[in-house]
Design a protein around this motif. Sequence first.
Motif, short mmCIF file in Angstrom:
data_model
loop_
_atom_site.label_atom_id
_atom_site.label_comp_id
_atom_site.label_asym_id
_atom_site.label_seq_id
_atom_site.Cartn_x
_atom_site.Cartn_y
_atom_site.Cartn_z
N ARG A 211 -12.31 39.77 -4.80
CA ARG A 211 -12.29 38.28 -5.00
C ARG A 211 -11.35 37.77 -3.94
O ARG A 211 -11.60 36.54 -3.49
N LEU A 212 -10.17 38.32 -3.71
CA LEU A 212 -9.42 37.81 -2.64
C LEU A 212 -9.90 37.63 -1.14
O LEU A 212 -9.84 36.63 -0.62
N ILE A 213 -10.61 38.70 -0.63
CA ILE A 213 -11.49 38.30 0.62
C ILE A 213 -12.44 37.28 0.54
O ILE A 213 -12.54 36.79 1.61
N CYS A 214 -13.22 37.32 -0.40
CA CYS A 214 -14.10 36.17 -0.71
C CYS A 214 -13.64 34.94 -0.72
O CYS A 214 -14.27 33.86 -0.08
N HIS A 215 -12.38 34.80 -1.29
CA HIS A 215 -11.67 33.48 -1.26
C HIS A 215 -10.99 33.20 0.01
O HIS A 215 -11.47 31.88 0.55
N LEU A 216 -10.96 34.14 0.93
CA LEU A 216 -10.65 33.83 2.43
C LEU A 216 -11.71 33.25 2.95
O LEU A 216 -11.73 32.30 3.89
N GLN A 217 -13.17 33.91 2.93
CA GLN A 217 -14.21 33.29 3.38
C GLN A 217 -14.57 31.49 2.88
O GLN A 217 -15.08 30.97 3.49
N HIS A 247 -17.91 38.10 9.74
CA HIS A 247 -17.13 38.46 8.55
C HIS A 247 -17.85 38.94 7.31
O HIS A 247 -17.46 39.84 6.56
N LEU A 248 -18.77 37.99 6.95
CA LEU A 248 -19.52 38.23 5.51
C LEU A 248 -20.36 39.46 5.63
O LEU A 248 -20.34 40.25 4.57
N ARG A 249 -20.89 40.03 6.81
CA ARG A 249 -21.48 41.22 7.02
C ARG A 249 -20.69 42.29 6.96
O ARG A 249 -20.88 43.45 6.50
N PHE A 403 -29.39 27.00 10.85
CA PHE A 403 -28.89 27.05 9.39
C PHE A 403 -29.93 27.79 8.53
O PHE A 403 -29.92 28.50 7.58
N GLU A 404 -31.11 26.83 8.66
CA GLU A 404 -32.35 27.16 7.56
C GLU A 404 -32.80 28.61 7.62
O GLU A 404 -33.28 29.31 6.56
N ASN A 405 -32.85 29.26 8.78
CA ASN A 405 -33.24 30.61 9.11
C ASN A 405 -32.25 31.85 9.10
O ASN A 405 -32.48 32.96 9.46
N ASN A 406 -30.98 31.37 9.01
CA ASN A 406 -30.11 32.44 8.91
C ASN A 406 -28.97 32.16 7.96
O ASN A 406 -27.73 31.77 8.13
N ARG A 407 -29.39 32.27 6.87
CA ARG A 407 -28.59 32.01 5.54
C ARG A 407 -27.47 33.15 5.56
O ARG A 407 -27.88 34.21 5.43
N ALA A 408 -26.23 32.77 5.30
CA ALA A 408 -25.22 33.75 5.24
C ALA A 408 -25.07 34.04 3.74
O ALA A 408 -25.39 33.33 2.84
N GLY A 409 -24.04 35.11 3.65
CA GLY A 409 -23.72 35.69 2.12
C GLY A 409 -23.66 37.03 2.01
O GLY A 409 -23.71 37.80 3.03
N ILE A 410 -22.86 37.51 0.71
CA ILE A 410 -22.77 38.78 0.35
C ILE A 410 -24.00 39.50 0.13
O ILE A 410 -24.76 38.89 -0.86
N THR A 411 -24.41 40.42 0.71
CA THR A 411 -25.76 41.25 0.48
C THR A 411 -25.25 42.69 0.19
O THR A 411 -24.12 43.33 0.47
N VAL A 412 -26.04 43.32 -0.63
CA VAL A 412 -26.09 44.79 -1.18
C VAL A 412 -27.12 45.39 -0.50
O VAL A 412 -28.36 45.17 -1.30
N TYR A 413 -27.35 46.06 0.58
CA TYR A 413 -28.46 46.84 1.29
C TYR A 413 -29.77 45.90 1.44
O TYR A 413 -30.81 46.36 0.85
N GLY A 414 -29.34 44.54 1.93
CA GLY A 414 -30.43 43.84 2.19
C GLY A 414 -30.61 42.76 1.01
O GLY A 414 -31.30 41.74 1.40
#
Length: 444
Positions: A211-217, A247-249, A403-414
């Motif tokens: 949660r702390l690391i996500c808050h930094l992002q 960093h999200l990756r 931006f429309e074709n490169n959405r960032a976020g937390i992923t779990v094996y894709g």
Amino acid sequence: MADIDITTGNEPLINRENNRNKVFNRCVSHQQDELQSFRKYLRWMCVDHSSLWTAILSWTMFVVFTLVVPAISHFLLACADCDSYHSRPYDSVVQLSLSSVAAVSFLCLTRFVSKYGLRRFLFFDKLWDESETVRRNYTNQLNTSLHIVSYFVIPCFLAMSAYKIWWYASGGSQIPFLGNVILSDTVACVMELCSWLYRTTVIFLVCVLFRLICHLQILRLQDFAKLFQIDSDVGSILSEHLRIRRHLRIISHRYRSFILCLLVLVTGSQFSSLLITTKAYTEVNMYRAGELALCSMTLVTALLILLRSASKITHKAQAVTCLAAKWHVCATLESFEIADGETPTLVARNSHSNKGNDVITLAESDSDDYGDEEDDLDNNNIIPAYAFSTISFQKRQALVSYFENNRAGITVYGFTLDRGTLHTIFGLELSLVLWLLGKTIGIS
């Protein structure tokens, strides 16, 4: 791994000039170290691996409180011959669930700290390139995280303490003991409580660190959104977004195994609990199933911390697309209105009537209804005209398409952990619950 020589004095740990071209693995603690209190916390928890002796102590405590004490408690203190109030028919599920999740948490935390170092793992080595606001808020959030762990652990520990003290005090000679019954029950009660405290603390610590690391992002994204409020070039916006995506990756790669394991283990634990408590002729009450209920609440809470943090940062990262599209629309409308010589636009009119304000709000009277949901990333504010005065239409369109074709976020094996994924997980879990209840108590 080379340690960094940090001089004493008033120099902070995060130094923009000295750290710009260095790669950090580990860091020596000193009086002005922002991580010093956190390192002390890890030592008191016996999960510190900074030296050989602390590593040996850490593994010893892990084996004792995660494996040995739960095994002795289950096989020697099961109390199968006790009355209905003191029998523990669900103890196997409780011990296996809590110990398995604690083992996964401990192994992940050990790997993170040993491989990356605490400072690098918490991204403190990357803060030299951030704004002062991001550095200050992240350091404050680090200090708050230790309190958050206590907020979750202490209530669970107090409830378990009350249950165990009652169980040993009222059980008396029914509970197996060695030698003196009072001394034996006291030692067994203290060891079980220490085991429970150790396992729950390790579980919540790893989740709160995520949660702390996500808050930094989130802080970085909020700082990134300010680029759309000034006359920035497309190249600087693109490079900053690429850095955030990287960093999200990194976070996704480090935590994906832990998130998946925790989801599988918690799901298996809850279905096992549901299966054994809904069998025919099963007596369920607070005395027999109280420990099971407390274990389930602990594990589900830890899982919710992970999923909520992941979905929140993913939502914020994907909100950049909406912000860029609004920025492009405002710039396009402004350029067409100026070229046609028509009536000044909403942006122009408001900018004249609200001099000194960088952001113009469409509906100020409704702003209080949103609470804390609105920020620089997700709001109903018009982008001021000076924020896009030197950027051409083609560049803006290319950036929006990116931006429309490169959405960032937390992923779990894709698989992206956004709100849609959480809805899917909830639907699958509910379907399995209804199927299991149909097999046990006949719900159709």
